[in-house]
Enzyme design. Structure first.
Site, PDB file in Angstrom:
ATOM      1  N   GLU A   1       0.850  -1.188   0.000  1.00 37.93           N
ATOM      2  CA  GLU A   1       0.000   0.000   0.000  1.00 37.93           C
ATOM      3  C   GLU A   1       0.888   1.241   0.000  1.00 37.93           C
ATOM      4  O   GLU A   1       2.014   1.211   0.508  1.00 37.93           O
ATOM      5  CB  GLU A   1      -0.875  -0.024   1.270  1.00 37.93           C
ATOM      6  CG  GLU A   1      -1.752   1.212   1.416  1.00 37.93           C
ATOM      7  CD  GLU A   1      -2.809   1.091   2.521  1.00 37.93           C
ATOM      8  OE1 GLU A   1      -2.836   0.045   3.208  1.00 37.93           O
ATOM      9  OE2 GLU A   1      -3.591   2.034   2.681  1.00 37.93           O
TER      10      GLU A   1
ATOM     11  N   GLU B   1      -6.307  -9.317   3.404  1.00 38.03           N
ATOM     12  CA  GLU B   1      -5.478  -8.684   4.440  1.00 38.03           C
ATOM     13  C   GLU B   1      -5.533  -9.581   5.666  1.00 38.03           C
ATOM     14  O   GLU B   1      -6.610  -9.733   6.272  1.00 38.03           O
ATOM     15  CB  GLU B   1      -5.983  -7.281   4.800  1.00 38.03           C
ATOM     16  CG  GLU B   1      -5.680  -6.241   3.747  1.00 38.03           C
ATOM     17  CD  GLU B   1      -5.999  -4.816   4.193  1.00 38.03           C
ATOM     18  OE1 GLU B   1      -5.828  -4.493   5.377  1.00 38.03           O
ATOM     19  OE2 GLU B   1      -6.431  -4.039   3.315  1.00 38.03           O
TER      20      GLU B   1
ATOM     21  N   GLU C   1     -12.437  -2.162   2.374  1.00 38.93           N
ATOM     22  CA  GLU C   1     -13.053  -1.988   3.698  1.00 38.93           C
ATOM     23  C   GLU C   1     -14.135  -0.899   3.687  1.00 38.93           C
ATOM     24  O   GLU C   1     -14.124   0.019   4.514  1.00 38.93           O
ATOM     25  CB  GLU C   1     -11.981  -1.679   4.751  1.00 38.93           C
ATOM     26  CG  GLU C   1     -11.010  -2.832   4.925  1.00 38.93           C
ATOM     27  CD  GLU C   1     -10.106  -2.720   6.132  1.00 38.93           C
ATOM     28  OE1 GLU C   1     -10.030  -1.650   6.765  1.00 38.93           O
ATOM     29  OE2 GLU C   1      -9.440  -3.729   6.447  1.00 38.93           O
TER      30      GLU C   1
HETATM   31  O1  AHR Z   1      -2.921  -2.847   6.206  1.00 35.12           O
HETATM   32  C1  AHR Z   1      -3.165  -1.698   6.937  1.00 35.12           C
HETATM   33  C2  AHR Z   1      -4.611  -1.204   6.815  1.00 35.12           C
HETATM   34  O2  AHR Z   1      -5.449  -2.116   7.464  1.00 35.12           O
HETATM   35  C3  AHR Z   1      -5.179  -1.121   5.424  1.00 35.12           C
HETATM   36  O3  AHR Z   1      -4.879   0.095   4.822  1.00 35.12           O
HETATM   37  C4  AHR Z   1      -6.648  -1.239   5.664  1.00 35.12           C
HETATM   38  O4  AHR Z   1      -7.313  -1.825   4.576  1.00 35.12           O
HETATM   39  C5  AHR Z   1      -6.757  -2.035   6.944  1.00 35.12           C
HETATM   40  O5  AHR Z   1      -7.588  -1.414   7.856  1.00 35.12           O
END
Ligand code: AHR
Length: 511
Positions: free
Chosen positions: A26, A306, A172
């Site tokens: 990210e 994730e 999310e």
């Molecule tokens: O991985 C860190 C964060 O965790 C991401 O940006 C988000 O999608 C999640 O809340």
């Protein structure tokens, strides 16, 4: 106390998708800048990609990487990250309160993927982004040419389309922390329209090896951020009811945390793997419910895009609006590696429905790989279970029957001995990943039936009397697996002694 574990090669859970071992980058902290991209680093290639980091990612065995977010995604305009670098805008990133210079964008990511031998998994912004932005990003990446957008890609140096297959529709979107957060119904409707136009934008035929064919999109709709959300699992049901016929995967996310503030910090943390199994079970049932309701023969799968250990409550030490600040740089303990290995076992034991997985994240940000600006790298404790499982546990997961005793924790009941048995028929290999979550050493009798004549190949063990031990730049090998003498196999039976609080990984070959 002896634990008996029985596995039969004919009783399979399902095929292990190679994409179960994916990861995530990210625009957050130093994941991109000083992580995978650092033009002035001594190992940087002509693109500015750190070769030392690529080497470690290859060692981990990661086949697919999700990009560019994460929470960052919901405020990101992909157009900011293309074209001549000197013309790209510097923006505020409202997800992480940092400054985004846009020196790295879609074209750099595609190039990085090619160099690293990784399949890209892109994501489209459903927060501030429109369905038009989503369709045009697909066009930018996958359309041959002849349109304004696809010609932009060509002008930016990529004559050939990227043929990106995997696409996340938002991130999310159930979370109030998300830029442009929506209700399940609002998101479900928007995701359906996005999916439609993304598929239409991708509809053009491409010539591959002198044959006309399509790059079919694999679309991932945003599921619950975790199972503690008040909207779970209604969110997933409603979103799927809106989108089932247009999407291929439902995403799920989950981070587990060790907290001294809990009543039983250790037990509660060690219960994570079995809790993750329950969480997957609920979503598996939700998918089945919706499938029946919408009368579909198609089987939507899970993209667990994730997952990791994360001390979510750690204070932020960096000021606001910095470029590439040190954020979420968790240093993982040996205890974290033990729980991490159990989470991997859970993913394997649900491989019939979890067909994509992304360890979040890959470099510097809650990551197995850490870097210094201009300098060294080190492998976190969690690097090792990932590396060995991803490289050896292939083929199919086999159902196990175990008489392990259990312990209570905040999530419910969990097993002291947590295992996954995998069978790679093609390469004649059986691999067994075993966590001992008890404070005493345990004898395990493994009975491996119908796998043919097996002999031990490799036996690794991670054990440490200090649960808080970590690796670092100056002590990179504090917590690493040690090799043990391979065990004998007699009539398919193997006896192992697992040290207290340990992870063991044993592989066998068919003779
Ligand atoms: O991985 C860190 C964060 O965790 C991401 O940006 C988000 O999608 C999640 O809340």
């Amino acid at each position: 106390m002896k634990t008996k574990i029985f596995a039969d090669a004919n009783l399979t859970v399902g095929e292990i998708s190679p994409n179960l071992y994916g990861s995530f980058i990210e625009h957050l902290g130093r994941a991109v800048y000083e992580g995978i991209y650092e033009p002035n680093h001594p190992t940087a290639d002509e693109n500015g990609f750190r070769r030392d980091v690529i080497g470690l990612i290859r060692e981990l065995g990661v086949p697919v990487v999700r990009y560019p977010g994460g929470n960052f995604l919901s405020g990101y305009d992909w157009r900011d990250g293309i074209g001549p670098k000197e013309k790209r805008p510097t923006r505020l990133d409202l997800a992480w309160f940092t400054t985004e210079p846009n020196e790295f964008g879609t074209d750099e990511f595609m190039k990085w993927c090619r160099v690293a031998g990784i399949e890209p998994m892109m994501a489209v912004n459903m927060g501030t982004g429109t369905i038009r932005d989503a369709a045009q990003l697909v066009e930018y990446c996958n359309h041959e040419g002849g349109t304004d957008i696809s010609e932009m890609r060509k002008a930016n140096g990529s004559v050939e389309p990227y043929h990106v297959r995997y696409w996340c529709i938002g991130n999310e979107m159930d979370g109030p922390w998300q830029i442009g957060h929506l209700t399940a119904d609002e998101y479900g409707k928007k995701a359906l329209e996005a999916a439609k136009v993304m598929r239409w934008a991708n509809g053009g035929m491409v010539e591959k090896n002198k044959k006309w064919s399509q790059t079919p999109l694999k679309l991932i709709v945003s599921g619950s951020s975790n199972h503690e959300m008040k909207t779970f699992p209604e969110w997933d049901r409603i979103v799927l009811e809106n989108t089932y016929k247009q999407v291929d995967y439902l995403s799920m996310h989950r981070y587990y945390m060790y907290s001294e503030e809990r009543e039983n910090p250790l037990e509660d943390f060690l219960g994570s793997a079995d809790d993750m199994h329950e969480y997957i079970g609920t979503l598996r049932a939700t998918i089945e419910y919706v499938r029946a309701k919408v009368r579909s023969k198609k089987q939507v799968k899970i993209s667990f895009d994730e997952w990791n250990i994360w001390s979510v409550t750690a204070p932020r030490l960096e000021p606001l609006w910095k470029k590439a600040p040190h954020l979420l740089e968790d240093v993982y303990t040996f205890r974290d590696a033990l729980v991490f290995a159990g989470l991997m076992n859970t993913l394997l034991n649900n491989c019939d429905v979890v067909k994509l997985g992304c360890l979040a994240q890959l470099v510097n940000v809650i990551a197995p790989i850490m870097t210094e600006k201009g300098g060294r790298t080190f492998k976190q404790t969690t690097f090792y279970p990932f590396k060995y499982i991803a490289n050896y546990a292939k083929g199919e997961t086999v159902r196990t029957f175990s008489d392990s005793d259990t312990f209570e924790n905040m999530y419910g009941t969990a097993r002291y001995i947590n295992e996954a048995v995998c069978h790679d028929r093609q390469n004649g290999r059986v691999s067994v990943s075993l966590c001992n979550y008890s404070g005493s050493s345990r004898e395990v009798e493994l009975e491996l039936r119908s796998f043919g004549d097996l002999e031990g190949e490799m036996y690794l063990e991670m054990a440490n009397s200090d649960l808080a031990a970590t690796n670092g730049f100056d002590r990179p090998d504090e917590v690493v697996p040690s090799e043990r003498e391979v065990p004998a196999v007699k009539d398919g039976k193997v006896s192992l002694r697992l040290p207290p609080m340990s992870w063991s990984f044993v592989t066998f070959r068919t003779k």
